[in-house]
Design a protein around this motif. Sequence first.
Motif, mmCIF file in Angstrom:
data_model
loop_
_atom_site.group_PDB
_atom_site.id
_atom_site.type_symbol
_atom_site.label_atom_id
_atom_site.label_comp_id
_atom_site.label_asym_id
_atom_site.label_seq_id
_atom_site.Cartn_x
_atom_site.Cartn_y
_atom_site.Cartn_z
ATOM 1 N N LEU A 1 -4.990 -0.368 -2.325
ATOM 2 C CA LEU A 1 -3.626 0.060 -2.525
ATOM 3 C C LEU A 1 -2.581 -0.876 -1.897
ATOM 4 C CD1 LEU A 1 -3.515 3.855 -2.638
ATOM 5 C CD2 LEU A 1 -3.402 2.706 -4.270
ATOM 6 N N PRO A 2 -2.774 -1.478 -0.738
ATOM 7 C CA PRO A 2 -1.859 -2.386 -0.077
ATOM 8 C C PRO A 2 -1.737 -3.699 -1.104
ATOM 9 C CG PRO A 2 -3.055 -1.536 1.754
ATOM 10 C CD PRO A 2 -3.707 -0.866 0.273
ATOM 11 N N GLU A 3 -2.923 -4.157 -1.435
ATOM 12 C CA GLU A 3 -2.882 -5.178 -2.320
ATOM 13 C C GLU A 3 -2.191 -5.154 -3.334
ATOM 14 O OE1 GLU A 3 -5.945 -8.713 -4.461
ATOM 15 O OE2 GLU A 3 -6.777 -6.680 -3.171
ATOM 16 N N ALA B 1 7.534 3.336 -9.552
ATOM 17 C CA ALA B 1 6.992 4.104 -10.819
ATOM 18 C C ALA B 1 5.553 3.647 -10.815
ATOM 19 C CB ALA B 1 7.704 3.634 -12.121
ATOM 20 N N ILE B 2 5.157 2.487 -10.657
ATOM 21 C CA ILE B 2 3.720 2.116 -10.432
ATOM 22 C C ILE B 2 2.925 2.724 -9.408
ATOM 23 C CG2 ILE B 2 2.356 0.121 -10.182
ATOM 24 C CD1 ILE B 2 4.258 -1.394 -11.899
ATOM 25 N N MET B 3 3.461 2.930 -8.307
ATOM 26 C CA MET B 3 2.571 3.239 -7.112
ATOM 27 C C MET B 3 2.678 4.642 -7.228
ATOM 28 S SD MET B 3 1.777 0.657 -5.866
ATOM 29 C CE MET B 3 0.723 1.272 -4.656
ATOM 30 N N PRO C 1 -1.777 8.068 -5.886
ATOM 31 C CA PRO C 1 -2.648 9.367 -6.067
ATOM 32 C C PRO C 1 -4.033 8.977 -6.532
ATOM 33 C CG PRO C 1 -0.648 9.885 -6.825
ATOM 34 C CD PRO C 1 -0.584 8.396 -6.549
ATOM 35 N N LEU C 2 -4.148 8.273 -7.543
ATOM 36 C CA LEU C 2 -5.298 7.864 -8.269
ATOM 37 C C LEU C 2 -6.375 7.352 -7.085
ATOM 38 C CD1 LEU C 2 -7.341 7.490 -10.606
ATOM 39 C CD2 LEU C 2 -5.722 5.447 -11.400
ATOM 40 N N GLY C 3 -5.835 6.439 -6.547
ATOM 41 C CA GLY C 3 -6.659 5.617 -5.528
ATOM 42 C C GLY C 3 -7.331 6.567 -4.422
#
Length: 300
Positions: free
Chosen positions: A133-135, A150-152, A157-159
Amino acid sequence: MTEFAAVADVAGVFEHFGARAIGTHSCYQWSLVFRAERDGAAVVLKRTADRIAEWCHRLDAQGIPVVVPVDVAEVDGKRWVVYPWIDGRRYDGSLADVTAAGDLLGRIHAVGGTELKPFTWPVYEPGEPAKDLPELREKFGEHAPEHLDAIMDRLVPLGERFERTTLPAIRDAGLPVVDATVDYKANNLVFTDEGPVLIDPDNGECLPRVLDLALAALMFHMEDIPGRPFTGEEWIAFRDAYLAHVELSEAEVAAWPDAVDYMLWEFGTWAMADSSEWHVPRQRSFLIGLAQVRADDLPV
């Protein structure tokens, strides 16, 4: 950044097949795909996997428009194939092309078969997927900061739940499996007067068919026009043409949200993180849209 492979690096392969290269480098950045001439005919010389050639012949025997190998051989321990060059046009983004593409995928899945290499499920330590997620945050923060929140909201939650919920839900559901392309995209089709022809079957594996459908739903416009995932209208046209040949089971319909989440994380985030085309407006727009797709956008 991955470089286009040079013909000179695989000169022995051309010599083995008696083919003459057209150009000096691969025509695709991410794999070895070379235009060539052999016995006066235009061909494509590329790497392939075990059992793909046999699968193409099986599809062809069932009337499925797919490129059929003219030669296959092991060269220096690697499997190579020679395909005829298929004349035609590129995908034009019309609803007619979308419908024809959905129809072809449905016909491929309807043939069935379980002879290709079995799909390999990933194995993760607890919390391992979330380490990406950080990348992803950095990538979208650099290239699409106006869409970052919006993307995060979609990806975090998915990751964070992927290996605990999404992966086992789809892996352990006992869903119907078929031999499939695992790479069904617009740029892997050539459109002729008779309709689309599958020209890149070489990533084929045997996997739950709903995963292959989900991958097509998400990635069909990757590296092609119109620079975004399917609209609702396009998806319905693609889906309905597909469903004319395949009846999804109740279990597959129930698993669809997990299938979309699985393919978005395992295949979609790879495309987001590894893309070398963020500077290309079409691809940037596609990746921004892809990162926000949810199963509700793609009802079955």
